[in-house]
Design an enzyme around this catalytic site. Structure first.
Site, PDB file in Angstrom:
ATOM      1  N   ASP A  24     -25.823  30.651 -38.690  1.00 39.79           N
ATOM      2  CA  ASP A  24     -27.327  30.519 -39.685  1.00 39.79           C
ATOM      3  C   ASP A  24     -26.699  30.473 -40.960  1.00 39.79           C
ATOM      4  O   ASP A  24     -25.686  30.450 -41.274  1.00 39.79           O
ATOM      5  CB  ASP A  24     -28.109  31.834 -39.185  1.00 39.79           C
ATOM      6  CG  ASP A  24     -29.604  31.460 -39.471  1.00 39.79           C
ATOM      7  OD1 ASP A  24     -29.820  30.514 -40.455  1.00 39.79           O
ATOM      8  OD2 ASP A  24     -30.537  32.318 -38.951  1.00 39.79           O
ATOM      9  N   HIS A  25     -27.660  30.491 -41.948  1.00 38.15           N
ATOM     10  CA  HIS A  25     -27.649  30.256 -43.360  1.00 38.15           C
ATOM     11  C   HIS A  25     -26.472  31.098 -43.979  1.00 38.15           C
ATOM     12  O   HIS A  25     -26.305  32.490 -43.581  1.00 38.15           O
ATOM     13  CB  HIS A  25     -29.023  30.384 -44.201  1.00 38.15           C
ATOM     14  CG  HIS A  25     -29.484  31.616 -44.252  1.00 38.15           C
ATOM     15  ND1 HIS A  25     -28.929  32.795 -45.010  1.00 38.15           N
ATOM     16  CD2 HIS A  25     -30.242  32.132 -43.276  1.00 38.15           C
ATOM     17  CE1 HIS A  25     -29.688  33.858 -44.854  1.00 38.15           C
ATOM     18  NE2 HIS A  25     -30.341  33.628 -43.938  1.00 38.15           N
ATOM     19  N   ASP A  26     -25.730  30.569 -44.951  1.00 43.05           N
ATOM     20  CA  ASP A  26     -24.516  31.195 -45.496  1.00 43.05           C
ATOM     21  C   ASP A  26     -23.621  32.034 -44.770  1.00 43.05           C
ATOM     22  O   ASP A  26     -22.908  32.923 -45.262  1.00 43.05           O
ATOM     23  CB  ASP A  26     -25.424  32.296 -46.710  1.00 43.05           C
ATOM     24  CG  ASP A  26     -26.285  31.568 -47.577  1.00 43.05           C
ATOM     25  OD1 ASP A  26     -25.840  30.709 -48.250  1.00 43.05           O
ATOM     26  OD2 ASP A  26     -27.498  31.928 -47.425  1.00 43.05           O
ATOM     27  N   ALA A  52     -25.472  34.971 -43.393  1.00 40.45           N
ATOM     28  CA  ALA A  52     -24.346  35.555 -43.972  1.00 40.45           C
ATOM     29  C   ALA A  52     -23.418  36.401 -43.141  1.00 40.45           C
ATOM     30  O   ALA A  52     -22.883  37.307 -43.804  1.00 40.45           O
ATOM     31  CB  ALA A  52     -24.969  36.491 -45.274  1.00 40.45           C
TER      32      ALA A  52
END
Length: 215
Positions: free
Chosen positions: A142-144, A162
């Site tokens: 997922d993101h980051d 993250a």
């Protein structure tokens, strides 16, 4: 979508089963494959269709062979992948990236050289994958998120936003990792584990919620 611009050599490790997945993805992505290196078959033999064996894995030490091409790591074992990568890089060779056409990569994601992203895998906004990572079928980054060198993510595993994975970490089949957590270098997350807290370097965790494996 980042893919290898130069002809690829696929270094086949272990049973060769993962190498077949890699070769099919390269073919579907329209990448040029010069041939494969394997200790299982003699030079000149066919490997997975029309791909020809160029020699054994000892040829990864051959600087002349490495010129004008890139090497992709056709092995699922993290230790084997690291050994192959280090051999190639020590001889000024280049690692080649393969992304299956059915993989979904955010335009803002960064994919390191030598990484493989399989069919159905998702790499989200702002994610950074370092060199020689392996994102298996249907996995989600997922993101980051940040994956350091050689991280392997098993089929169907889910990393929430993250998450940071240290070099050579292994995330097992269908494991899930909560957002903002840290998985230490060389740590192992067992199949189906649900990780709700940081995992120290070198530790193996299993279960739901994930707990250290007592040997």
């Amino acid at each position: 979508m980042p893919t290898s611009p130069e002809p690829l050599i696929i270094a086949v490790g272990g049973s060769g089963r993962h190498a077949r997945v890699v070769l099919e993805a390269a073919d579907l992505a329209g990448l040029a494959v010069r041939g494969v290196l394997t200790d299982a078959l003699p030079a000149g033999e066919a490997f997975f269709g029309s791909h020809r064996v160029l020699g054994g894995l000892d040829r990864l030490h051959d600087r002349s062979l490495l010129q004008g091409c890139q090497v992709h790591l056709g092995a699922g074992d993290p230790d084997v992948r690291r050994a192959m990568a280090e051999t190639v890089l020590a001889r000024d060779g280049q690692l080649g990236t393969i992304i299956h056409p059915a993989g979904i990569i955010s335009p803002s994601a960064v994919i390191g050289a030598g990484t493989f992203v399989a069919a159905g895998a998702i790499v989200g906004v702002g994610a950074v994958l370092a060199e020689a990572c392996l994102v298996n079928t249907g996995a989600s980054i997922d993101h980051d998120c940040r994956l350091d060198f050689g991280v392997c993510v098993g089929p169907g595993a889910r990393l929430a936003g993250a998450v940071r994975c240290g070099a050579d970490a292994y995330i097992g089949l269908n494991a899930g990792i909560r957002q903002d957590l840290r998985i230490g270098r060389g740590a192992i997350v067992g199949a189906g584990a649900v990780v709700t807290r940081d995992v120290p370097a070198g530790q193996t965790v299993i279960g739901c919620p994930a707990r250290p494996l007592v040997r």
